[in-house]
Design a protein around this motif. Structure first.
Motif, PDB file in Angstrom:
ATOM      1  N   THR A  78      79.568 -60.998 -23.254  1.00  0.00           N
ATOM      2  CA  THR A  78      80.103 -61.889 -24.281  1.00  0.00           C
ATOM      3  C   THR A  78      80.961 -62.992 -23.654  1.00  0.00           C
ATOM      4  O   THR A  78      81.911 -62.722 -22.931  1.00  0.00           O
ATOM      5  CB  THR A  78      80.950 -61.107 -25.294  1.00  0.00           C
ATOM      6  N   GLY A  79      80.596 -64.246 -23.944  1.00  0.00           N
ATOM      7  CA  GLY A  79      81.333 -65.381 -23.413  1.00  0.00           C
ATOM      8  C   GLY A  79      80.833 -65.861 -22.067  1.00  0.00           C
ATOM      9  O   GLY A  79      81.304 -66.878 -21.560  1.00  0.00           O
ATOM     10  N   TYR A  80      79.877 -65.130 -21.487  1.00  0.00           N
ATOM     11  CA  TYR A  80      79.373 -65.493 -20.157  1.00  0.00           C
ATOM     12  C   TYR A  80      77.862 -65.681 -20.127  1.00  0.00           C
ATOM     13  O   TYR A  80      77.323 -66.231 -19.169  1.00  0.00           O
ATOM     14  CB  TYR A  80      79.762 -64.415 -19.137  1.00  0.00           C
ATOM     15  N   ALA A  81      77.177 -65.222 -21.150  1.00  0.00           N
ATOM     16  CA  ALA A  81      75.715 -65.344 -21.198  1.00  0.00           C
ATOM     17  C   ALA A  81      75.266 -65.308 -22.642  1.00  0.00           C
ATOM     18  O   ALA A  81      75.967 -64.804 -23.531  1.00  0.00           O
ATOM     19  CB  ALA A  81      75.057 -64.212 -20.404  1.00  0.00           C
ATOM     20  N   ALA A  82      74.095 -65.879 -22.889  1.00  0.00           N
ATOM     21  CA  ALA A  82      73.521 -65.862 -24.233  1.00  0.00           C
ATOM     22  C   ALA A  82      72.897 -64.497 -24.510  1.00  0.00           C
ATOM     23  O   ALA A  82      72.338 -63.858 -23.611  1.00  0.00           O
ATOM     24  CB  ALA A  82      72.470 -66.962 -24.360  1.00  0.00           C
ATOM     25  N   ALA A  83      72.996 -64.068 -25.760  1.00  0.00           N
ATOM     26  CA  ALA A  83      72.427 -62.772 -26.147  1.00  0.00           C
ATOM     27  C   ALA A  83      70.930 -62.751 -25.867  1.00  0.00           C
ATOM     28  O   ALA A  83      70.211 -63.695 -26.188  1.00  0.00           O
ATOM     29  CB  ALA A  83      72.688 -62.508 -27.625  1.00  0.00           C
ATOM     30  N   GLY A  84      70.470 -61.696 -25.241  1.00  0.00           N
ATOM     31  CA  GLY A  84      69.055 -61.544 -24.949  1.00  0.00           C
ATOM     32  C   GLY A  84      68.581 -62.247 -23.693  1.00  0.00           C
ATOM     33  O   GLY A  84      67.428 -62.093 -23.289  1.00  0.00           O
ATOM     34  N   SER A  85      69.464 -63.010 -23.052  1.00  0.00           N
ATOM     35  CA  SER A  85      69.083 -63.724 -21.829  1.00  0.00           C
ATOM     36  C   SER A  85      68.989 -62.752 -20.661  1.00  0.00           C
ATOM     37  O   SER A  85      69.543 -61.641 -20.701  1.00  0.00           O
ATOM     38  CB  SER A  85      70.098 -64.826 -21.510  1.00  0.00           C
ATOM     39  N   PHE A 101      83.098 -53.149 -12.797  1.00  0.00           N
ATOM     40  CA  PHE A 101      82.822 -54.585 -12.898  1.00  0.00           C
ATOM     41  C   PHE A 101      83.187 -55.133 -14.274  1.00  0.00           C
ATOM     42  O   PHE A 101      82.890 -54.530 -15.305  1.00  0.00           O
ATOM     43  CB  PHE A 101      81.343 -54.859 -12.627  1.00  0.00           C
ATOM     44  N   ALA A 102      83.826 -56.305 -14.270  1.00  0.00           N
ATOM     45  CA  ALA A 102      84.141 -57.039 -15.494  1.00  0.00           C
ATOM     46  C   ALA A 102      84.026 -58.525 -15.164  1.00  0.00           C
ATOM     47  O   ALA A 102      84.647 -58.988 -14.205  1.00  0.00           O
ATOM     48  CB  ALA A 102      85.539 -56.711 -15.991  1.00  0.00           C
ATOM     49  N   PRO A 103      83.230 -59.302 -15.909  1.00  0.00           N
ATOM     50  CA  PRO A 103      83.012 -60.717 -15.588  1.00  0.00           C
ATOM     51  C   PRO A 103      84.292 -61.534 -15.459  1.00  0.00           C
ATOM     52  O   PRO A 103      84.426 -62.353 -14.548  1.00  0.00           O
ATOM     53  CB  PRO A 103      82.154 -61.212 -16.760  1.00  0.00           C
ATOM     54  N   HIS A 104      85.249 -61.315 -16.374  1.00  0.00           N
ATOM     55  CA  HIS A 104      86.473 -62.118 -16.324  1.00  0.00           C
ATOM     56  C   HIS A 104      87.239 -61.869 -15.022  1.00  0.00           C
ATOM     57  O   HIS A 104      87.640 -62.806 -14.334  1.00  0.00           O
ATOM     58  CB  HIS A 104      87.369 -61.793 -17.518  1.00  0.00           C
ATOM     59  N   ALA A 105      87.441 -60.586 -14.698  1.00  0.00           N
ATOM     60  CA  ALA A 105      88.163 -60.241 -13.469  1.00  0.00           C
ATOM     61  C   ALA A 105      87.402 -60.748 -12.246  1.00  0.00           C
ATOM     62  O   ALA A 105      88.006 -61.226 -11.275  1.00  0.00           O
ATOM     63  CB  ALA A 105      88.365 -58.731 -13.380  1.00  0.00           C
ATOM     64  N   GLY A 109      88.820 -63.511  -9.449  1.00  0.00           N
ATOM     65  CA  GLY A 109      88.825 -63.204  -8.028  1.00  0.00           C
ATOM     66  C   GLY A 109      87.984 -64.182  -7.239  1.00  0.00           C
ATOM     67  O   GLY A 109      88.339 -64.578  -6.125  1.00  0.00           O
ATOM     68  N   ALA A 110      86.848 -64.606  -7.817  1.00  0.00           N
ATOM     69  CA  ALA A 110      85.965 -65.551  -7.139  1.00  0.00           C
ATOM     70  C   ALA A 110      86.648 -66.897  -6.949  1.00  0.00           C
ATOM     71  O   ALA A 110      86.493 -67.544  -5.897  1.00  0.00           O
ATOM     72  CB  ALA A 110      84.676 -65.717  -7.943  1.00  0.00           C
ATOM     73  N   LYS A 111      87.417 -67.324  -7.930  1.00  0.00           N
ATOM     74  CA  LYS A 111      88.139 -68.601  -7.811  1.00  0.00           C
ATOM     75  C   LYS A 111      89.186 -68.530  -6.706  1.00  0.00           C
ATOM     76  O   LYS A 111      89.369 -69.486  -5.935  1.00  0.00           O
ATOM     77  CB  LYS A 111      88.790 -68.970  -9.152  1.00  0.00           C
ATOM     78  N   LEU A 112      89.876 -67.412  -6.637  1.00  0.00           N
ATOM     79  CA  LEU A 112      90.862 -67.229  -5.575  1.00  0.00           C
ATOM     80  C   LEU A 112      90.185 -67.219  -4.207  1.00  0.00           C
ATOM     81  O   LEU A 112      90.650 -67.857  -3.258  1.00  0.00           O
ATOM     82  CB  LEU A 112      91.620 -65.919  -5.793  1.00  0.00           C
ATOM     83  N   ALA A 113      89.041 -66.511  -4.103  1.00  0.00           N
ATOM     84  CA  ALA A 113      88.303 -66.454  -2.843  1.00  0.00           C
ATOM     85  C   ALA A 113      87.797 -67.839  -2.450  1.00  0.00           C
ATOM     86  O   ALA A 113      87.818 -68.208  -1.271  1.00  0.00           O
ATOM     87  CB  ALA A 113      87.138 -65.476  -2.969  1.00  0.00           C
ATOM     88  N   LYS A 164      86.200 -75.804 -13.140  1.00  0.00           N
ATOM     89  CA  LYS A 164      85.311 -74.903 -13.852  1.00  0.00           C
ATOM     90  C   LYS A 164      84.667 -73.926 -12.889  1.00  0.00           C
ATOM     91  O   LYS A 164      84.350 -74.275 -11.759  1.00  0.00           O
ATOM     92  CB  LYS A 164      84.221 -75.702 -14.585  1.00  0.00           C
ATOM     93  N   ALA A 165      84.470 -72.700 -13.343  1.00  0.00           N
ATOM     94  CA  ALA A 165      83.737 -71.682 -12.580  1.00  0.00           C
ATOM     95  C   ALA A 165      82.907 -70.887 -13.573  1.00  0.00           C
ATOM     96  O   ALA A 165      83.448 -70.343 -14.537  1.00  0.00           O
ATOM     97  CB  ALA A 165      84.698 -70.761 -11.822  1.00  0.00           C
ATOM     98  N   GLU A 166      81.613 -70.851 -13.371  1.00  0.00           N
ATOM     99  CA  GLU A 166      80.736 -70.130 -14.302  1.00  0.00           C
ATOM    100  C   GLU A 166      79.689 -69.326 -13.550  1.00  0.00           C
ATOM    101  O   GLU A 166      79.239 -69.711 -12.477  1.00  0.00           O
ATOM    102  CB  GLU A 166      80.050 -71.101 -15.260  1.00  0.00           C
ATOM    103  N   ILE A 167      79.309 -68.204 -14.125  1.00  0.00           N
ATOM    104  CA  ILE A 167      78.282 -67.356 -13.537  1.00  0.00           C
ATOM    105  C   ILE A 167      76.906 -67.932 -13.877  1.00  0.00           C
ATOM    106  O   ILE A 167      76.565 -68.090 -15.053  1.00  0.00           O
ATOM    107  CB  ILE A 167      78.398 -65.915 -14.056  1.00  0.00           C
ATOM    108  N   LEU A 168      76.142 -68.275 -12.858  1.00  0.00           N
ATOM    109  CA  LEU A 168      74.798 -68.800 -13.064  1.00  0.00           C
ATOM    110  C   LEU A 168      73.760 -67.693 -13.135  1.00  0.00           C
ATOM    111  O   LEU A 168      72.827 -67.748 -13.925  1.00  0.00           O
ATOM    112  CB  LEU A 168      74.428 -69.784 -11.940  1.00  0.00           C
ATOM    113  N   SER A 169      73.917 -66.695 -12.277  1.00  0.00           N
ATOM    114  CA  SER A 169      72.957 -65.592 -12.263  1.00  0.00           C
ATOM    115  C   SER A 169      73.629 -64.341 -11.728  1.00  0.00           C
ATOM    116  O   SER A 169      74.631 -64.406 -11.014  1.00  0.00           O
ATOM    117  CB  SER A 169      71.734 -65.951 -11.400  1.00  0.00           C
ATOM    118  N   ALA A 170      73.048 -63.218 -12.096  1.00  0.00           N
ATOM    119  CA  ALA A 170      73.538 -61.923 -11.619  1.00  0.00           C
ATOM    120  C   ALA A 170      72.328 -61.025 -11.409  1.00  0.00           C
ATOM    121  O   ALA A 170      71.380 -61.058 -12.197  1.00  0.00           O
ATOM    122  CB  ALA A 170      74.495 -61.307 -12.629  1.00  0.00           C
ATOM    123  N   GLU A 171      72.376 -60.240 -10.352  1.00  0.00           N
ATOM    124  CA  GLU A 171      71.218 -59.422 -10.028  1.00  0.00           C
ATOM    125  C   GLU A 171      71.648 -58.143  -9.327  1.00  0.00           C
ATOM    126  O   GLU A 171      72.605 -58.144  -8.545  1.00  0.00           O
ATOM    127  CB  GLU A 171      70.271 -60.219  -9.127  1.00  0.00           C
TER     128      GLU A 171
END
Length: 235
Positions: A78-85, A101-105, A109-113, A164-171
């Motif tokens: 929720t807030g990071y990807a469209a439903a069903g995507s 794992f939690a997307p917000h956390a 952390g990714a921004k700090l890194a 801005k920092a956004e998740i493009l893909s996850a695998e």
């Protein structure tokens, strides 16, 4: 004369013994109303994070919230990807493989890194980079630093911030989690020659930089830290 066997002393001693046994019989009983012993320790939970990132306050998630309702939690995506995507589906798979794992956390952390890596590269800090990136990425960064040193050049860089920092893909590849993030940041950067003259960039201009970086960690590892495994410059 020895007063040990004085009748008065024996009488007082007898009274003390009786009082002692009565107190013991009362104080030794459990009524069922006793408060449980205070436990100052809270269960430890390894958080998924980046090196250098401060862990959350101890017990922050363990303390009950009096206002919590019985409503089910929102989906992890929720807030990071469209439903069903595919991204939403993959984020759910990642949580199944790694409940920490939690997307917000992760994004925080990714921004700090990102800032730490960009700063370490500009300063030629190889040791600082080693803990944050994979072996292959480190070799690329180290090669660029070596070339800069050989040419007797240095980089003057000031990190302004991340817009801005956004998740493009996850695998989830086997046991390894790979998440690609798009960063849009602002940076003041210039390359100086041996004489201190600017040969590239501008020390006064704020440049907008777009980077696409991929982070990875082993979902089964006790090490909660992520590492940068791939970079793509989209300047």
């Amino acid at each position: 004369m020895n007063q040990v066997f004085d009748p008065l002393n024996l009488f007082i001693l007898a009274i003390a013994v009786v009082i002692f046994f009565k107190l013991r019989s009362v104080l030794g009983r459990r009524t069922g109303n006793e408060r449980p012993p205070v436990d100052f320790t809270l269960p430890k939970r390894a958080e998924s994070r980046f090196p250098g990132e401060n862990p959350p306050p101890v017990g922050a998630e363990a303390l009950p919230n009096a206002t919590t309702t019985a409503e089910p939690p929102a989906p992890v995506w929720t807030g990071y990807a469209a439903a069903g995507s595919s991204l939403a589906q993959n984020l759910e798979k990642i949580v199944e493989a790694d409940s920490r794992f939690a997307p917000h956390a992760f994004l925080e952390g990714a921004k700090l890194a990102y800032e730490m890596i960009v700063t370490a590269f500009a300063q030629g800090d190889r040791s600082g980079l080693k803990n944050l990136v994979s072996k292959e990425v480190f070799e690329g960064f180290a090669g660029a630093i070596d070339a800069r040193d050989k040419a007797e050049e240095k980089m003057d860089s000031r990190f302004v911030g991340i817009q801005k920092a956004e998740i493009l893909s996850a695998e989830l590849v086997g046991k390894r989690i790979q998440i690609t993030v798009k960063f849009i940041s602002e940076l003041i950067s210039a390359t100086l020659n041996r004489a201190g003259e600017v040969i590239e960039g501008d020390l006064k201009e704020i440049r907008k930089i777009t980077d696409v970086w991929t982070f990875e960690r082993d979902a089964t590892s006790r090490d909660p830290n992520w590492k940068l495994v791939a970079t793509e410059d989209q300047m």
